[in-house]
Design a protein around this motif. Structure first.
Motif, PDB file in Angstrom:
ATOM      1  N   PHE A 107     -27.111  34.777 -19.947  1.00 22.68           N
ATOM      2  CA  PHE A 107     -27.986  35.646 -19.176  1.00 22.68           C
ATOM      3  C   PHE A 107     -27.719  35.483 -17.676  1.00 22.68           C
ATOM      4  O   PHE A 107     -27.649  36.459 -16.934  1.00 22.68           O
ATOM      5  N   ALA A 108     -27.536  34.248 -17.221  1.00 20.18           N
ATOM      6  CA  ALA A 108     -27.254  33.999 -15.809  1.00 20.18           C
ATOM      7  C   ALA A 108     -25.915  34.617 -15.404  1.00 20.18           C
ATOM      8  O   ALA A 108     -25.796  35.205 -14.324  1.00 20.18           O
ATOM      9  N   LEU A 109     -24.912  34.503 -16.245  1.00 22.85           N
ATOM     10  CA  LEU A 109     -23.612  35.115 -15.949  1.00 22.85           C
ATOM     11  C   LEU A 109     -23.711  36.635 -15.895  1.00 22.85           C
ATOM     12  O   LEU A 109     -23.122  37.286 -15.019  1.00 22.85           O
ATOM     13  N   PHE A 110     -24.460  37.208 -16.807  1.00 25.17           N
ATOM     14  CA  PHE A 110     -24.671  38.659 -16.814  1.00 25.17           C
ATOM     15  C   PHE A 110     -25.388  39.108 -15.543  1.00 25.17           C
ATOM     16  O   PHE A 110     -24.999  40.089 -14.911  1.00 25.17           O
ATOM     17  N   MET A 111     -26.419  38.387 -15.149  1.00 28.57           N
ATOM     18  CA  MET A 111     -27.178  38.761 -13.954  1.00 28.57           C
ATOM     19  C   MET A 111     -26.340  38.606 -12.686  1.00 28.57           C
ATOM     20  O   MET A 111     -26.503  39.354 -11.730  1.00 28.57           O
ATOM     21  N   GLU A 112     -25.419  37.660 -12.674  1.00 28.37           N
ATOM     22  CA  GLU A 112     -24.534  37.498 -11.533  1.00 28.37           C
ATOM     23  C   GLU A 112     -23.635  38.721 -11.373  1.00 28.37           C
ATOM     24  O   GLU A 112     -23.403  39.201 -10.262  1.00 28.37           O
ATOM     25  N   ARG A 113     -23.156  39.252 -12.479  1.00 31.60           N
ATOM     26  CA  ARG A 113     -22.319  40.455 -12.424  1.00 31.60           C
ATOM     27  C   ARG A 113     -23.127  41.653 -11.942  1.00 31.60           C
ATOM     28  O   ARG A 113     -22.651  42.468 -11.161  1.00 31.60           O
ATOM     29  N   VAL A 114     -24.366  41.761 -12.408  1.00 27.77           N
ATOM     30  CA  VAL A 114     -25.236  42.852 -11.974  1.00 27.77           C
ATOM     31  C   VAL A 114     -25.499  42.738 -10.477  1.00 27.77           C
ATOM     32  O   VAL A 114     -25.435  43.723  -9.735  1.00 27.77           O
ATOM     33  N   GLU A 115     -25.784  41.539 -10.010  1.00 29.91           N
ATOM     34  CA  GLU A 115     -26.061  41.317  -8.596  1.00 29.91           C
ATOM     35  C   GLU A 115     -24.847  41.648  -7.734  1.00 29.91           C
ATOM     36  O   GLU A 115     -24.979  42.231  -6.652  1.00 29.91           O
ATOM     37  N   ALA A 116     -23.655  41.308  -8.196  1.00 25.97           N
ATOM     38  CA  ALA A 116     -22.440  41.603  -7.437  1.00 25.97           C
ATOM     39  C   ALA A 116     -22.257  43.107  -7.276  1.00 25.97           C
ATOM     40  O   ALA A 116     -21.883  43.587  -6.200  1.00 25.97           O
ATOM     41  N   ARG A 117     -22.530  43.871  -8.307  1.00 25.95           N
ATOM     42  CA  ARG A 117     -22.427  45.335  -8.201  1.00 25.95           C
ATOM     43  C   ARG A 117     -23.486  45.895  -7.273  1.00 25.95           C
ATOM     44  O   ARG A 117     -23.220  46.823  -6.513  1.00 25.95           O
ATOM     45  N   LEU A 118     -24.685  45.359  -7.321  1.00 23.54           N
ATOM     46  CA  LEU A 118     -25.763  45.850  -6.461  1.00 23.54           C
ATOM     47  C   LEU A 118     -25.506  45.533  -4.993  1.00 23.54           C
ATOM     48  O   LEU A 118     -25.928  46.271  -4.111  1.00 23.54           O
ATOM     49  N   ARG A 119     -24.826  44.441  -4.724  1.00 20.56           N
ATOM     50  CA  ARG A 119     -24.516  44.079  -3.350  1.00 20.56           C
ATOM     51  C   ARG A 119     -23.677  45.152  -2.663  1.00 20.56           C
ATOM     52  O   ARG A 119     -23.839  45.435  -1.489  1.00 20.56           O
ATOM     53  N   HIS A 120     -22.773  45.777  -3.414  1.00 21.61           N
ATOM     54  CA  HIS A 120     -21.909  46.808  -2.848  1.00 21.61           C
ATOM     55  C   HIS A 120     -22.654  48.127  -2.663  1.00 21.61           C
ATOM     56  O   HIS A 120     -22.313  48.905  -1.781  1.00 21.61           O
ATOM     57  N   VAL A 121     -23.657  48.380  -3.471  1.00 24.32           N
ATOM     58  CA  VAL A 121     -24.394  49.635  -3.427  1.00 24.32           C
ATOM     59  C   VAL A 121     -25.568  49.561  -2.455  1.00 24.32           C
ATOM     60  O   VAL A 121     -25.979  50.565  -1.891  1.00 24.32           O
ATOM     61  N   ALA A 122     -26.087  48.389  -2.230  1.00 29.30           N
ATOM     62  CA  ALA A 122     -27.309  48.226  -1.443  1.00 29.30           C
ATOM     63  C   ALA A 122     -27.105  48.625   0.013  1.00 29.30           C
ATOM     64  O   ALA A 122     -26.013  48.553   0.560  1.00 29.30           O
ATOM     65  N   VAL A 123     -28.186  49.037   0.637  1.00 29.84           N
ATOM     66  CA  VAL A 123     -28.197  49.414   2.045  1.00 29.84           C
ATOM     67  C   VAL A 123     -28.375  48.146   2.873  1.00 29.84           C
ATOM     68  O   VAL A 123     -29.212  47.304   2.571  1.00 29.84           O
ATOM     69  N   GLN A 124     -27.584  48.021   3.927  1.00 25.85           N
ATOM     70  CA  GLN A 124     -27.653  46.848   4.788  1.00 25.85           C
ATOM     71  C   GLN A 124     -28.871  46.932   5.712  1.00 25.85           C
ATOM     72  O   GLN A 124     -29.271  48.013   6.139  1.00 25.85           O
ATOM     73  N   GLU A 125     -29.434  45.796   6.030  1.00 27.44           N
ATOM     74  CA  GLU A 125     -30.617  45.726   6.895  1.00 27.44           C
ATOM     75  C   GLU A 125     -30.334  46.294   8.281  1.00 27.44           C
ATOM     76  O   GLU A 125     -31.165  46.995   8.862  1.00 27.44           O
ATOM     77  N   THR A 126     -29.152  46.028   8.796  1.00 28.94           N
ATOM     78  CA  THR A 126     -28.811  46.526  10.132  1.00 28.94           C
ATOM     79  C   THR A 126     -28.732  48.054  10.158  1.00 28.94           C
ATOM     80  O   THR A 126     -29.116  48.673  11.155  1.00 28.94           O
ATOM     81  N   ASP A 127     -28.257  48.655   9.060  1.00 27.35           N
ATOM     82  CA  ASP A 127     -28.207  50.117   8.976  1.00 27.35           C
ATOM     83  C   ASP A 127     -29.604  50.710   9.037  1.00 27.35           C
ATOM     84  O   ASP A 127     -29.840  51.705   9.719  1.00 27.35           O
ATOM     85  N   VAL A 128     -30.537  50.107   8.319  1.00 30.71           N
ATOM     86  CA  VAL A 128     -31.909  50.607   8.301  1.00 30.71           C
ATOM     87  C   VAL A 128     -32.555  50.447   9.671  1.00 30.71           C
ATOM     88  O   VAL A 128     -33.222  51.364  10.167  1.00 30.71           O
ATOM     89  N   GLU A 129     -32.344  49.314  10.316  1.00 28.39           N
ATOM     90  CA  GLU A 129     -32.913  49.091  11.647  1.00 28.39           C
ATOM     91  C   GLU A 129     -32.384  50.116  12.647  1.00 28.39           C
ATOM     92  O   GLU A 129     -33.145  50.699  13.418  1.00 28.39           O
TER      93      GLU A 129
END
Length: 82
Positions: free
Chosen positions: A16-38
């Motif tokens: 489960f931890a390995l699976f969630m790490e892969r999910v998190e890695a994909r979300l990191r590329h899709v997520a909006v950066q804090e500096t962009d929002v500011e």
């Protein structure tokens, strides 16, 4: 029977931890950066704020970036022609 739980539970948690790490890695590329929002919130135009309200942060940031790129291209054009 208890022996199976001793071996199975850590394995399930590990997978489960390995699976969630892969999910998190994909979300990191899709997520909006804090500096962009500011930066967006500091200098957004009314049409970009409407896009934020109506379509979400993704579309609003897309309009914001297009405006910034258009402004940079216009500045380059003025420098090159003079």
């Amino acid at each position: 029977m208890a022996v199976w739980f001793v071996f199975a539970v850590p394995l399930v948690i590990m997978f489960f931890a390995l699976f969630m790490e892969r999910v998190e890695a994909r979300l990191r590329h899709v997520a909006v950066q804090e500096t962009d929002v500011e930066e967006f919130l500091e200098s957004a135009r009314p049409d970009e704020v409407r896009a934020l309200y109506g379509h979400g942060i993704g579309r609003a940031l897309e309009l914001f970036r297009l405006r910034r790129l258009g402004g940079r291209a216009a500045k380059r054009g003025r420098r090159g022609g003079a």
